[in-house]
Enzyme design. Structure first.
Site, PDB file in Angstrom:
ATOM      1  N   ASN A   9     -39.041 -59.754  39.808  1.00  0.00           N
ATOM      2  CA  ASN A   9     -39.550 -59.542  41.160  1.00  0.00           C
ATOM      3  C   ASN A   9     -41.011 -59.951  41.312  1.00  0.00           C
ATOM      4  OD1 ASN A   9     -37.335 -58.127  42.780  1.00  0.00           O
ATOM      5  ND2 ASN A   9     -37.358 -56.943  40.884  1.00  0.00           N
ATOM      6  N   ASN A  11     -42.863 -62.057  38.570  1.00  0.00           N
ATOM      7  CA  ASN A  11     -43.155 -63.323  37.893  1.00  0.00           C
ATOM      8  C   ASN A  11     -41.889 -64.073  37.515  1.00  0.00           C
ATOM      9  OD1 ASN A  11     -46.091 -63.016  37.670  1.00  0.00           O
ATOM     10  ND2 ASN A  11     -45.645 -61.367  36.234  1.00  0.00           N
ATOM     11  N   GLY A 107     -27.587 -56.072  35.437  1.00  0.00           N
ATOM     12  CA  GLY A 107     -28.593 -57.106  35.653  1.00  0.00           C
ATOM     13  C   GLY A 107     -28.728 -58.038  34.461  1.00  0.00           C
ATOM     14  N   ASP A 109     -31.337 -59.186  33.155  1.00  0.00           N
ATOM     15  CA  ASP A 109     -32.399 -58.779  32.239  1.00  0.00           C
ATOM     16  C   ASP A 109     -31.882 -57.790  31.200  1.00  0.00           C
ATOM     17  OD1 ASP A 109     -31.977 -57.027  34.349  1.00  0.00           O
ATOM     18  OD2 ASP A 109     -34.076 -56.501  34.616  1.00  0.00           O
ATOM     19  N   THR A 184     -61.869 -40.451  40.915  1.00  0.00           N
ATOM     20  CA  THR A 184     -60.552 -40.746  41.484  1.00  0.00           C
ATOM     21  C   THR A 184     -59.816 -41.835  40.715  1.00  0.00           C
ATOM     22  OG1 THR A 184     -61.282 -40.091  43.689  1.00  0.00           O
ATOM     23  CG2 THR A 184     -59.337 -41.488  43.565  1.00  0.00           C
TER      24      THR A 184
END
Length: 255
Positions: A9, A11, A107, A109, A184
């Site tokens: 999604n 690279n 998938g 992958d 933060t």
């Protein structure tokens, strides 16, 4: 030589192999509006940079989780190489016994990393992929693919924090400082990195319990694994480019 392209999604991971040796691995952006000509030019630039002669590429293989880009990569490959190209999907020979409700949903992958791990590491095992999403897949003692888990990855968590709140900034995921953040940004980094590592440590324990396997090989890979890797409590094996290596193995089974 063979060419592989894993389309995620974020690279497109391009790799070239000479038999089992990886010549290079590199990333280009997964921009869906790119034409096949633009993608072909980017790939050719990588070939030039790594001194790879496109005319020596005999075959190509694609594994994709972004269907809109799959055809574009196929056409880009055909513009620069004369070899045959394969796409990992239903009908591809993998040697993997997938024990899911609907094996065709798995998938590409997951398939590629499992094929590589099954041949290279002691079973049973789990594979943790730390990328845009974090994915865990499990193989039993016989090498059967049992299933897995999918979670938000570190950068996705960071993006969700900044987009879903009024005062938290956008940050990139990188090495955190103290566990107890003093500002933060440091607090966000602490929560994302240490929190992801703690969650994955907990998931390793859960998988051991569920699979009833104390001696479980744990492999970690993925684009953001370097940020999380130092903070695991469990012993894990780092395997870089596991999906690309699995694609190379799958191609050898199909030519």
């Amino acid at each position: 030589m063979i060419f592989s392209a894993y389309i995620s999604n974020i690279n497109i991971i391009i790799a070239v192999f000479e038999k089992d040796e990886m010549i290079f691995s590199a990333k280009i952006s997964s921009k869906s509006y790119f034409t096949e000509d633009q993608i072909a030019m980017e790939i050719l630039e990588l070939f030039r940079f790594y001194k790879v002669d496109a005319e020596k590429i005999n075959h190509g293989i694609i594994a994709s989780v972004v269907p809109a880009l799959t055809v574009k990569i196929e056409k880009a490959f055909q513009k620069i190489c004369s070899g045959k190209i394969f796409t990992v999907g239903p009908g591809t020979k993998t040697g993997l016994n997938i024990r899911l409700d609907s094996p065709s949903e798995l998938g590409a992958d997951f398939v590629c990393s499992a094929v590589y791990a099954k041949e290279k590491y002691p079973l049973p095992l789990i594979i943790i992929d730390v990328s845009h999403t974090m994915k865990i897949s499990a193989l039993d003692k016989k090498g059967n693919f049992l299933g897995g888990s999918i979670m938000a990855g570190p950068q996705m968590c960071a993006d969700a924090l900044s987009s879903g709140t009024a005062q938290l900034p956008h940050i990139s995921v990188y090495k955190p400082g103290l566990l107890i953040g003093k500002n933060t940004v440091e607090s966000m980094k602490s929560g994302i990195i240490y929190g992801s590592a703690a969650m994955l440590d907990g998931m390793i324990e859960k998988y051991r319990e569920e699979m009833k396997e104390e001696d479980l090989t744990v492999i970690v890979s993925g684009e953001n694994s370097g940020e999380i890797l130092p903070y695991f409590k469990h012993n894990v094996i780092f395997e870089e480019n596991i999906i690309s290596k699995g694609m190379n193995m799958i191609l050898s089974k199909n030519i």
